[in-house]
Design a protein around this motif. Structure first.
Motif, mmCIF file in Angstrom:
data_model
loop_
_atom_site.group_PDB
_atom_site.id
_atom_site.type_symbol
_atom_site.label_atom_id
_atom_site.label_comp_id
_atom_site.label_asym_id
_atom_site.label_seq_id
_atom_site.Cartn_x
_atom_site.Cartn_y
_atom_site.Cartn_z
ATOM 1 N N ARG A 186 0.816 -1.210 0.000
ATOM 2 C CA ARG A 186 0.000 0.000 0.000
ATOM 3 C C ARG A 186 0.853 1.266 0.000
ATOM 4 N NH1 ARG A 186 -5.433 -1.248 0.921
ATOM 5 N NH2 ARG A 186 -5.668 -3.280 -0.086
ATOM 6 N N ALA A 187 2.090 1.148 0.481
ATOM 7 C CA ALA A 187 3.006 2.297 0.477
ATOM 8 C C ALA A 187 3.712 2.469 -0.865
ATOM 9 C CB ALA A 187 4.029 2.159 1.594
ATOM 10 N N GLY A 188 3.435 1.578 -1.818
ATOM 11 C CA GLY A 188 3.972 1.725 -3.152
ATOM 12 C C GLY A 188 5.203 0.907 -3.458
ATOM 13 N N ALA A 189 5.638 0.062 -2.522
ATOM 14 C CA ALA A 189 6.807 -0.799 -2.758
ATOM 15 C C ALA A 189 6.343 -2.167 -3.262
ATOM 16 C CB ALA A 189 7.630 -0.952 -1.487
ATOM 17 N N ASP A 190 7.222 -2.849 -3.948
ATOM 18 C CA ASP A 190 6.943 -4.200 -4.420
ATOM 19 C C ASP A 190 7.119 -5.159 -3.243
ATOM 20 O OD1 ASP A 190 6.968 -6.764 -5.492
ATOM 21 O OD2 ASP A 190 8.021 -6.163 -7.311
ATOM 22 N N PRO A 191 6.050 -5.798 -2.767
ATOM 23 C CA PRO A 191 6.185 -6.670 -1.588
ATOM 24 C C PRO A 191 7.145 -7.832 -1.816
ATOM 25 C CG PRO A 191 4.014 -6.916 -2.575
ATOM 26 C CD PRO A 191 4.654 -5.741 -3.239
ATOM 27 N N ALA A 192 7.278 -8.311 -3.052
ATOM 28 C CA ALA A 192 8.226 -9.394 -3.329
ATOM 29 C C ALA A 192 9.658 -8.927 -3.107
ATOM 30 C CB ALA A 192 8.045 -9.905 -4.754
ATOM 31 N N VAL A 193 9.961 -7.713 -3.540
ATOM 32 C CA VAL A 193 11.305 -7.166 -3.344
ATOM 33 C C VAL A 193 11.547 -6.869 -1.869
ATOM 34 C CG1 VAL A 193 12.868 -5.272 -3.936
ATOM 35 C CG2 VAL A 193 11.343 -6.233 -5.681
ATOM 36 N N VAL A 194 10.527 -6.341 -1.187
ATOM 37 C CA VAL A 194 10.658 -6.076 0.253
ATOM 38 C C VAL A 194 10.925 -7.376 1.000
ATOM 39 C CG1 VAL A 194 9.404 -5.326 2.315
ATOM 40 C CG2 VAL A 194 9.273 -3.980 0.204
ATOM 41 N N ARG A 195 10.190 -8.422 0.637
ATOM 42 C CA ARG A 195 10.407 -9.715 1.299
ATOM 43 C C ARG A 195 11.850 -10.186 1.130
ATOM 44 N NH1 ARG A 195 10.833 -14.344 -1.121
ATOM 45 N NH2 ARG A 195 10.791 -16.262 0.120
ATOM 46 N N ARG A 196 12.376 -10.106 -0.097
ATOM 47 C CA ARG A 196 13.757 -10.548 -0.338
ATOM 48 C C ARG A 196 14.740 -9.730 0.489
ATOM 49 N NH1 ARG A 196 12.121 -10.831 -5.829
ATOM 50 N NH2 ARG A 196 13.268 -8.923 -6.338
ATOM 51 N N ALA A 197 14.488 -8.428 0.602
ATOM 52 C CA ALA A 197 15.385 -7.583 1.396
ATOM 53 C C ALA A 197 15.336 -7.965 2.872
ATOM 54 C CB ALA A 197 14.998 -6.115 1.217
ATOM 55 N N LEU A 198 14.127 -8.218 3.380
ATOM 56 C CA LEU A 198 13.971 -8.549 4.799
ATOM 57 C C LEU A 198 14.570 -9.907 5.147
ATOM 58 C CD1 LEU A 198 10.349 -7.282 5.537
ATOM 59 C CD2 LEU A 198 12.513 -6.092 5.852
ATOM 60 N N MET A 199 14.659 -10.800 4.158
ATOM 61 C CA MET A 199 15.248 -12.107 4.414
ATOM 62 C C MET A 199 16.714 -11.996 4.811
ATOM 63 S SD MET A 199 13.104 -14.565 4.327
ATOM 64 C CE MET A 199 14.327 -15.873 4.342
ATOM 65 N N GLY A 200 17.359 -10.866 4.541
ATOM 66 C CA GLY A 200 18.748 -10.676 4.952
ATOM 67 C C GLY A 200 18.894 -9.915 6.249
#
Length: 282
Positions: A186-200
């Motif tokens: 909803r904030a305009g980010a790609d949740p798939a990319v956010v998920r990959r970033a958070l995995m680190g």
């Protein structure tokens, strides 16, 4: 061993397959005919043909019926038979079931599991066991086929208590991952990319890895059905009331699962809570 297996659902079927592959002789009740096992007409017959009877059914009444209803497994047990309940049910009821089986001169373990369909298929389940240590050791060859992290928690009912704790943590974490990914979307980010970033980062978890991927792909084929997880949080609420214990976030997640089931998502994977949150904010 000669093993009876009652409950060939999403989890039970691959568990039975693994036991057969390990060389055990299986008898099943109401099983699919393509399974390499003897299909019995009753739970009583399953017990008559077996040294060990394993239950993997949905809820407390199902365990009670499989064991103690007319034609139930308890009628076919012999002295020193072993009953292993791998369902996720009430810890309090489990203690009563164990006492009834003990009066028959038989042994009882509660051994609920975590790891979903994937863990059942790969033989990597986490198994939480309640019962006497010597009975646990007797069952160890079976547990070693089905799981990789096998722990004797304590006496009868302790395995179910650990499973309820597990389901609280898993349920609340699924809800947290769903909120985080929905916020990103909803904030305009790609949740798939956010998920990959958070995995680190520090938010990394098995749930973010597996269920987060299901959320971003909207792939909700059940590894563990949402309605069954709602049942487990109901067990948590019941036990908390008995302990005069407040579990506010567990209650909130249970209510979100109620909404999911009301919307027709009860047969989907529990990661489908993401859909429920999205609908609430559509």
């Amino acid at each position: 061993m000669r093993i009876g297996f009652i409950g060939l659902g999403v989890m039970g079927r691959p568990m039975a397959d693994n036991l057969i592959a390990a060389g055990h002789e299986l008898s099943v009740y109401r099983g699919r005919t393509d399974l390499a096992a003897h299909v019995c007409a009753s739970a009583k017959e399953v017990a008559e043909r077996s040294e060990v009877v394993i239950l993997m059914v949905p809820d407390t009444p199902d365990v009670e019926a499989a064991l103690f209803a007319p034609g139930g497994a308890a009628e076919g047990l012999r002295a020193e038979s072993l009953v292993i309940d791998m369902s996720s049910i009430s810890p309090t009821a489990t203690i009563g079931f164990a006492q009834l089986i003990d009066k028959l001169g038989c042994d009882y373990l509660d051994a609920p599991v975590s790891g979903g369909e994937l863990g059942a298929r790969d033989g990597t389940l986490t198994i939480m066991v309640g019962g006497r240590p010597e009975v646990f050791e007797r069952a160890r060859p079976i547990f070693d086929v089905l799981g990789k992290n096998v722990t004797l928690i304590g006496g009868p009912g302790a395995g179910q208590t650990a499973k309820v704790a597990n389901q609280i943590i898993v349920g609340l974490t699924i809800e947290a991952v769903a909120e985080g990914l929905l916020f990103a979307e909803r904030a305009g980010a790609d949740p798939a990319v956010v998920r990959r970033a958070l995995m680190g980062g520090f938010a990394s978890s098995r749930i973010l890895e597996v269920h987060g991927e299901r959320m971003v792909n909207e792939a909700f084929e059940p590894g563990f059905r949402l309605r069954l997880h709602r049942k487990d949080l109901g067990l948590a609420a019941q036990a908390a009331a008995e302990l005069d214990l407040a579990l506010p976030n567990t209650a909130a997640t249970q209510q979100l699962m109620n909404a999911a089931i009301a919307d027709g998502d009860g047969e989907l994977d529990h990661s489908a809570l993401y859909r429920t949150l999205r609908r609430e904010h559509s």
